[in-house]
Design an enzyme around this catalytic site. Structure first.
Site, short mmCIF file in Angstrom:
data_model
loop_
_atom_site.label_atom_id
_atom_site.label_comp_id
_atom_site.label_asym_id
_atom_site.label_seq_id
_atom_site.Cartn_x
_atom_site.Cartn_y
_atom_site.Cartn_z
N SER A 132 0.82 -1.21 0.00
CA SER A 132 0.00 0.00 0.00
C SER A 132 0.86 1.26 0.00
O SER A 132 0.48 2.29 -0.57
CB SER A 132 -0.92 0.00 1.23
OG SER A 132 -1.82 -1.09 1.17
N ILE A 341 -26.88 -20.54 1.78
CA ILE A 341 -28.18 -20.99 1.28
C ILE A 341 -28.07 -22.40 0.71
O ILE A 341 -28.96 -23.24 0.88
CB ILE A 341 -28.72 -20.00 0.23
CG1 ILE A 341 -29.15 -18.70 0.92
CG2 ILE A 341 -29.88 -20.60 -0.56
CD1 ILE A 341 -29.49 -17.57 -0.03
N HIS A 342 -26.95 -22.70 0.04
CA HIS A 342 -26.75 -24.02 -0.55
C HIS A 342 -26.32 -25.07 0.47
O HIS A 342 -26.35 -26.27 0.19
CB HIS A 342 -25.69 -23.96 -1.65
CG HIS A 342 -26.18 -23.43 -2.96
ND1 HIS A 342 -26.42 -22.09 -3.17
CD2 HIS A 342 -26.48 -24.06 -4.13
CE1 HIS A 342 -26.83 -21.92 -4.43
NE2 HIS A 342 -26.89 -23.09 -5.01
N GLY A 343 -25.91 -24.61 1.65
CA GLY A 343 -25.41 -25.56 2.63
C GLY A 343 -24.11 -26.20 2.16
O GLY A 343 -23.32 -25.58 1.45
N GLU A 367 -5.39 -3.54 -6.06
CA GLU A 367 -5.85 -2.23 -6.56
C GLU A 367 -6.27 -1.31 -5.41
O GLU A 367 -7.15 -0.47 -5.57
CB GLU A 367 -7.00 -2.40 -7.56
CG GLU A 367 -6.64 -3.18 -8.80
CD GLU A 367 -5.52 -2.55 -9.61
OE1 GLU A 367 -5.30 -1.32 -9.48
OE2 GLU A 367 -4.84 -3.28 -10.36
#
Length: 387
Positions: A132, A341-343, A367
């Site tokens: 940085s 959600i899909h586990g 970036e």
């Protein structure tokens, strides 16, 4: 601002998405599992991208690009961003726009071959001790006998293994400022094969498999003066003038991946049944979808507004920092929720979700880290009141 797509923009989105789904998606698992993108595959897909008019589309029309305005370019980047990063960045390359800052002779040697797909460029700024804080770089160049002699090390340099040349930023002196001594930086073109310039394998990365990074070493690497890009000691000015839009590009590709993850989550929630009903009917799932869609929409608006302001000449560093910060952090949230959600299935590599989740992590670092973006934003806010 018109929030609707023009006929041309809609066609570009449709064409790019079709290319991504037909030409890039089929190769994703191979690249992800091997961590390697074979050159024969690169050339095969590259040829199709050039024929479709998608290659180097970020470039102005006068140098052989598509001449897209910034909002349209961001829509194009969003669609490419849906796919494995190595595939879309290498096979459908968008040469760095910093090449436009070169002289006519430099454009002939470096820019046009990249646009034609004959080679690739890479940018070398980061060092083991200077991330940085680029002003802290130790790699340096000094004038000797009418040439420049480069010494030092750069790392995390993306796709330097296939690039024909590097644009390298080196410390070339110091100047006194009210805040103390500050290093002067100069940018150089360095051709692969130049004596004293070595490209070594970099690090294995959890994100963007197949998209390589390298270590660049300079040991008394001698360059003629015509290899300077821009003005001597003005490397940061060159970078800031030409690379600012890359943060919007990162934001746009994040939008594409988040959109893909959300689509998978919606489809799964609408079909998967537990406890006698589809899981989308449970608020624990449906509210996640609502939050994911809202965050995605907010990020998209910020990225597109910044793009619109970029062309209007009114964009600020704060605008681009906000867009990059929001889009990258949004992607991390959406990817994580899509997996939840899909586990357990969400973590299997049969689906692209675990890849999107892994890839999301680096977006908050390269970036400009999220902390750097917050610094830019807060500094701009405080300046308005003299802080």
């Amino acid at each position: 601002m018109n929030f609707g797509l023009s006929e041309e923009q809609a066609l570009i989105v449709e064409t790019t998405r079709a290319f991504v789904e037909n030409e890039l998606y089929p190769h994703e698992q191979t690249v992800e599992r091997s961590g390697h993108l074979p050159m024969e595959l690169i050339r095969e897909v590259q040829k199709k991208a050039i024929a479709a008019g998608l290659y180097a589309a970020n470039m102005p029309a006068e140098v052989g690009g598509a001449g897209l305005d910034t909002p349209t370019w961001l829509l194009y980047e969003k669609e490419l961003g849906r796919a494995n990063y190595a595939l879309h960045w290498t096979c459908v390359a968008r040469p760095s726009n910093i090449l436009l800052a070169g002289t006519d002779a430099q454009k002939e040697k470096y820019l046009y071959p990249c646009i034609r797909g004959e080679t690739w460029d890479c940018l070398a700024m980061t060092e083991p001790g200077a991330g940085s804080d680029l002003r802290g770089m130790k790699a340096s160049a000094v004038e000797k006998g009418g040439d420049w002699v480069l010494n030092g090390t750069k790392h995390f340099i993306s796709h330097a293994d296939i690039a024909g040349f590097a644009i390298v930023f080196m410390a070339t002196g110091e100047e006194e400022t009210p805040r103390g001594n500050r290093k002067k930086i100069t940018a150089f073109f360095v051709d692969k094969g130049t004596p004293g310039f070595t490209v070594r394998d970099g690090y294995r990365n959890v994100s963007h498999r197949g998209y390589t990074n390298s270590v660049l070493e300079f040991d008394d690497c001698r360059l003629p003066k015509d290899q300077v890009l821009g003005e001597v000691h003005r490397g940061f000015e060159v970078a800031n003038s030409w690379l600012g839009a890359t943060r919007l590009q990162v934001g746009a590709t994040c939008l594409g991946r988040a959109d893909r993850a959300l689509a998978h989550a919606i489809d799964y929630a609408a079909q998967r049944e537990q406890f006698g009903q589809r899981i989308g009917k449970f608020q624990g799932v449906s509210f996640k979808l609502a939050d994911m869609a809202t965050e995605l929409k907010a990020a998209e608006l910020m990225v597109m507004e910044a793009g619109w302001k970029y062309d209007a000449g009114t964009v600020t560093d704060q605008d681009m920092a906000m867009a990059k910060l929001k889009a990258t952090e949004m992607l991390a949230f959406v990817a994580d929720e899509a997996i939840q959600i899909h586990g357990g299935m969400g973590l299997m590599d049969d689906l692209p979700l675990e890849r999107i989740w892994r890839d999301a992590r680096v977006e908050r670092i390269w970036e400009g880290t999220s902390e750097i973006q917050r610094h830019i934003i807060s500094r701009a806010l405080l300046r308005t009141v003299g802080g």
